[in-house]
Design an enzyme around this catalytic site. Structure first.
Site, PDB file in Angstrom:
ATOM      1  CD  GLU A  15      -2.472  -1.612   2.491  1.00  0.00           C
ATOM      2  OE1 GLU A  15      -2.393  -0.851   3.465  1.00  0.00           O
ATOM      3  OE2 GLU A  15      -2.973  -2.752   2.559  1.00  0.00           O
ATOM      4  CG  HIS A  45      -1.744   1.711  14.038  1.00  0.00           C
ATOM      5  ND1 HIS A  45      -3.068   1.750  14.403  1.00  0.00           N
ATOM      6  CD2 HIS A  45      -1.731   1.911  12.694  1.00  0.00           C
ATOM      7  CE1 HIS A  45      -3.816   1.961  13.332  1.00  0.00           C
ATOM      8  NE2 HIS A  45      -3.034   2.060  12.280  1.00  0.00           N
ATOM      9  CD  GLU A  59      -3.743  -4.960   4.858  1.00  0.00           C
ATOM     10  OE1 GLU A  59      -4.901  -5.396   4.692  1.00  0.00           O
ATOM     11  OE2 GLU A  59      -3.500  -3.745   4.980  1.00  0.00           O
ATOM     12  CG  LEU A  94      -6.242  -0.007   2.620  1.00  0.00           C
ATOM     13  CD1 LEU A  94      -6.241   1.116   1.597  1.00  0.00           C
ATOM     14  CD2 LEU A  94      -7.047   0.394   3.822  1.00  0.00           C
ATOM     15  CB  ALA A 116       4.175  -5.723  12.182  1.00  0.00           C
ATOM     16  CG  ASP A 117      -0.002  -3.479  14.759  1.00  0.00           C
ATOM     17  OD1 ASP A 117      -0.238  -3.517  15.957  1.00  0.00           O
ATOM     18  OD2 ASP A 117       0.999  -2.900  14.280  1.00  0.00           O
ATOM     19  CG  PHE A 118      -2.155  -3.171   9.091  1.00  0.00           C
ATOM     20  CD1 PHE A 118      -2.698  -2.859  10.329  1.00  0.00           C
ATOM     21  CD2 PHE A 118      -1.702  -2.123   8.283  1.00  0.00           C
ATOM     22  CE1 PHE A 118      -2.779  -1.538  10.767  1.00  0.00           C
ATOM     23  CE2 PHE A 118      -1.783  -0.807   8.715  1.00  0.00           C
ATOM     24  CZ  PHE A 118      -2.313  -0.518   9.957  1.00  0.00           C
TER      25      PHE A 118
HETATM   26  C1  LIG Z   1      -5.811  -3.499   7.516  1.00  0.00           C
HETATM   27  C2  LIG Z   1      -5.251  -2.142   7.392  1.00  0.00           C
HETATM   28  N1  LIG Z   1      -4.477  -1.838   6.330  1.00  0.00           N
HETATM   29  C3  LIG Z   1      -3.934  -0.613   6.209  1.00  0.00           C
HETATM   30  C4  LIG Z   1      -4.161   0.348   7.160  1.00  0.00           C
HETATM   31  C5  LIG Z   1      -3.469   1.691   7.063  1.00  0.00           C
HETATM   32  N2  LIG Z   1      -4.401   2.715   6.616  1.00  0.00           N
HETATM   33  C6  LIG Z   1      -5.118   3.429   7.504  1.00  0.00           C
HETATM   34  S1  LIG Z   1      -6.185   4.463   6.758  1.00  0.00           S
HETATM   35  C7  LIG Z   1      -5.683   3.962   5.225  1.00  0.00           C
HETATM   36  C8  LIG Z   1      -6.300   4.538   4.023  1.00  0.00           C
HETATM   37  C9  LIG Z   1      -7.765   4.441   4.116  1.00  0.00           C
HETATM   38  O1  LIG Z   1      -8.338   5.037   3.011  1.00  0.00           O
HETATM   39  P1  LIG Z   1      -9.898   5.221   2.936  1.00  0.00           P
HETATM   40  O2  LIG Z   1     -10.558   3.961   3.355  1.00  0.00           O
HETATM   41  O3  LIG Z   1     -10.209   5.753   1.607  1.00  0.00           O
HETATM   42  O4  LIG Z   1     -10.193   6.299   4.079  1.00  0.00           O
HETATM   43  P2  LIG Z   1      -9.708   7.836   4.140  1.00  0.00           P
HETATM   44  O5  LIG Z   1      -8.379   7.807   4.831  1.00  0.00           O
HETATM   45  O6  LIG Z   1      -9.629   8.361   2.792  1.00  0.00           O
HETATM   46  O7  LIG Z   1     -10.714   8.508   4.986  1.00  0.00           O
HETATM   47  C10 LIG Z   1      -4.686   2.999   5.317  1.00  0.00           C
HETATM   48  C11 LIG Z   1      -3.993   2.373   4.183  1.00  0.00           C
HETATM   49  C12 LIG Z   1      -4.971  -0.006   8.267  1.00  0.00           C
HETATM   50  N3  LIG Z   1      -5.216   0.853   9.261  1.00  0.00           N
HETATM   51  N4  LIG Z   1      -5.516  -1.239   8.349  1.00  0.00           N
END
Ligand SMILES: Cc1ncc(C[n+]2csc(CCOP(=O)(O)OP(=O)(O)O)c2C)c(N)n1
Ligand SMILES: [Mg+2]
Lengths: 325, 327
Positions: free
Chosen positions: A30, A129, A60, A58, A84-86
């Site tokens: 990602e 996290h 994993e 997103l 790593a939590d993910f």
């Molecule tokens: C399983 C998992 N993968 C990756 C992340 C890291 N992460 C947090 S928010 C995000 C982007 C989310 O995008 P979106 O769903 O469009 O929400 P927005 O931030 O645009 O409000 C990512 C990759 C996470 N928290 N959990």
């Protein structure tokens, strides 16, 4: 030529040099391509090789699954999991596929996947996290698990991980990303499965990994003031770990302290402790001490997170107890 | 559908509260008072306010990581929300959660789960429990466009559609997941179409139009309460800030932000209040002053609040067992 760079830069350089060497190496994850990674570890790769680094959704499970499939088809994927939590989301892929592919296909195919993931507490990001995940995966035969403590190790071990025909879970520590150290410019490989003695001592062995290496070295300085010479082992690889190095050291010191980030119950320190008491009981003159975090989820507020975490003072206290037993 | 004047005024107040609450969060995150990372919903307030106000206290609510806004309206006193984000002992979760984990089950605010997609499957369970017990509570999930990539979202919709569970997928499409544009992560022209494959009704609407948000959410809630199963609403909107407060967001063009700032949901609804409903500027200022005062009181409460006691980290891990303390 050696120069001082950060842990993050060392990881970046390892990937770039391996991509130069082997065109089968590619990266997915990602925000890894155009932005260069959430922690900036893949900076500068997309401009150079836009066809070899990919921003994914997103997903994993799909990231690791794709890496597994690509690996048995002959490529050398580096899959980044943002935290790593993910890896929990990809747990099935990692423990049931990544780890078992070599076993499944014997010599016909292997699974040279590297799964990179920053881990650990200390950045005030609470319980989803902040996990260290070595112990989540320790009970999975077939995986190699590496947790480098310094920029030098990060580069040399990542290069070995990419070249290895075994799947490697390569865990970076978020708190160490900006740590600086001497790193050779040229490519070099450090052996997987081998630890190093960071400091010689005769009175007590302290086994450490990644973030706890620095804590153990600080503890050793304190202990020295009280006339206790601690020997510090940095394991580097936790699966398979360097049993010989630990055994040799304990044969000398007769006392063992294990400093592990993460909750105590079922952590890797328990494995080392069990192994030493099972096989090298006669060397010991004191009970083995485990210094770990508490058995709780990581809290957000700094006071709470710091209480969860272990520190150098805890290691000093445990070492003194072992020595005075 | 036009909402009546009083409802619209009240929604304007909600959005103004969210905007200015988050302005304070932004300021105190930038000066280092708030530890860790915060994700701001600035620009998306109409989605946050409109969805929550179409629900009732007993409905199960699942705000996402950009969810300060929804959380503020679920029923918790805002000062306890603010104290939580600052990591203080008086926070609704005693400082253990912070910005990403503000939970309050007394108003059925599940709070966010740091693992994207996770709430999509948890919500199946609250929806199931409501159905099992013959209540007509619904479960509403906020999820981003990026989050739609997670397998859990797909498992969730498949099961909710098959079992006709009262789940409402509130898909906040702000165009990006961190740096990755939505169109590079999903094949659909409109993310709404995701629901088509499961035979789930869906809408795609302007997420900055508070009246549209309320109207369509109420329609979805109605379907769910009547046992008609899940539905999905795609709210098209934009986050003014980068992914987290302080993210320079160099991955997106400046014109895009300029365009969306002209479509500020607060300005749009203020315009309707004044031009259509004949509300005076003085009335609006009175609402704003009241909120400003409330927020200053929240801030004072928060900054005067103590840090947690360290050994609080040991509490609530188990109901029936205790955890070993630090030696
Ligand atoms: C399983 C998992 N993968 C990756 C992340 C890291 N992460 C947090 S928010 C995000 C982007 C989310 O995008 P979106 O769903 O469009 O929400 P927005 O931030 O645009 O409000 C990512 C990759 C996470 N928290 N959990
Ligand atoms: Mg988004």
């Amino acid at each position: 030529m050696s120069r001082v760079i950060t842990y993050a830069k060392a990881i970046n350089e390892a990937m770039i040099q391996e991509m130069e060497r082997d065109e089968n190496v590619f990266i997915l994850g990602e925000d890894v391509a155009k932005m260069g990674g959430d922690f900036g570890l893949t900076q500068g790769i997309y401009p150079r090789w836009p066809d070899r680094i990919f921003d994914t959704a997103l997903s994993e499970s799909a990231i690791v699954g794709l890496a597994n499939g690509a690996a048995i088809a002959g490529l050398r994927p580096i899959a980044e999991i943002m935290f790593a939590d993910f890896a929990g989301v990809a747990f099935d892929q990692i423990v049931n596929s990544t780890a078992k592919m070599n076993f499944m296909f014997q010599e016909e195919a292997n699974c040279p996947v590297v799964i990179r993931a920053p881990q650990g507490a200390g950045i005030r990001c609470a319980y989803h996290h902040s996990a260290v995940v070595e112990s989540w995966f320790l009970n999975t035969p077939g995986l190699v698990i590496v947790s480098p403590a310094s920029p030098y190790e990060a580069k040399g071990l990542l290069i070995s991980a990419i070249r290895s025909d075994d799947p490697v879970l390569f865990l970076e520590h978020k708190v160490l990303l900006n740590a600086k150290g001497e790193v050779p410019q040229e490519s070099y490989a450090l052996p997987l499965g081998k630890g190093v003695i960071e400091r010689d001592g005769k009175d007590v062995t302290i086994v450490a990994l990644q973030l706890t290496v620095k804590m153990a070295l600080e503890a050793a300085k304190e202990l020295e003031k009280e006339g206790i010479a601690a020997e510090i082992i940095n394991l580097r690889t936790i699966k398979p770990y360097d049993e010989e190095l630990i055994a040799k050291s304990v044969a000398k010191t007769s006392r063992l302290v294990i400093a592990q980030e993460g909750p105590k119950v079922g952590g890797w320190a328990a494995e080392i402790s069990a192994m030493v008491s099972e096989k090298y009981f006669e060397y010991l003159e004191a009970p083995i001490q485990r210094v770990t975090c508490l058995d709780v989820p990581v809290s957000f507020s700094p006071v709470l997170e710091d209480y969860y975490m272990l520190n150098a003072a805890d290691i000093v206290a445990a070492a003194k107890e072992a020595v005075s037993f | 559908m036009a909402l009546n004047k009083e409802r619209l005024k009240s929604l304007y107040r909600d959005m103004y509260l969210i905007r200015n609450f988050e302005e304070l969060i932004k300021e105190y995150a930038a000066n280092g008072t708030i530890p860790g990372f915060v994700h701001l919903s600035t620009g998306q307030e109409a989605c946050e306010a409109g969805v929550v106000r179409a629900l009732r206290t007993t409905d199960y609510k699942y705000p996402d990581h950009r969810g300060h806004g929804a959380i503020l309206l679920c029923g918790t006193d805002p000062k306890y929300v603010m104290a939580e984000i600052f990591g203080r002992a008086t926070g609704i979760n005693g400082g253990r959660g912070g910005s990403m984990h503000v939970h309050d089950w007394s108003c059925h605010n599940h709070g966010f789960n740091g693992i994207q997609g996770s709430t999509c499957v948890t919500a199946l369970g609250t929806a199931f429990a409501a159905k099992y017990r013959h209540t007509d509570d619904v479960s509403a999930i906020f999820m981003g466009d990026g989050t739609l990539g997670e397998g859990t979202c797909h498992e969730s919709m498949n099961m909710a559609a098959t079992w006709k569970l009262p789940v409402i997928y509130c898909l906040i499409n702000n165009g990006y997941a961190i740096s990755t544009p939505s169109k590079e992560a999903h094949p659909q022209e409109e993310l709404r179409q995701w629901a088509d494959g499961y035979g789930v009704p869906s809408w795609r609407i302007d997420g900055n139009d508070i009246e549209a948000v309320v109207e369509i959410t109420e329609e979805a809630v109605n379907l769910a309460r009547k046992g008609k199963g899940p539905s999905l609403i795609e709210f098209v909107t934009y986050r003014w800030q980068g992914h987290f407060a302080g993210d320079p967001a160099s991955y997106r063009p400046a014109e895009e932000l300029e365009y969306w700032k002209k479509r500020d949901p607060l300005i749009l609804s203020k315009k309707v209040l004044i031009e259509r409903e004949g509300v005076t500027q003085e009335e609006i200022s009175a609402i704003e002053n009241e909120v400003d005062n409330e927020l200053q009181a929240c801030l004072k409460f928060t900054l005067d609040s103590p840090w947690p006691v360290a050994c609080d980290a040991l509490t609530h891990v188990y109901e029936e067992f205790s955890v070993e303390a630090r030696q």
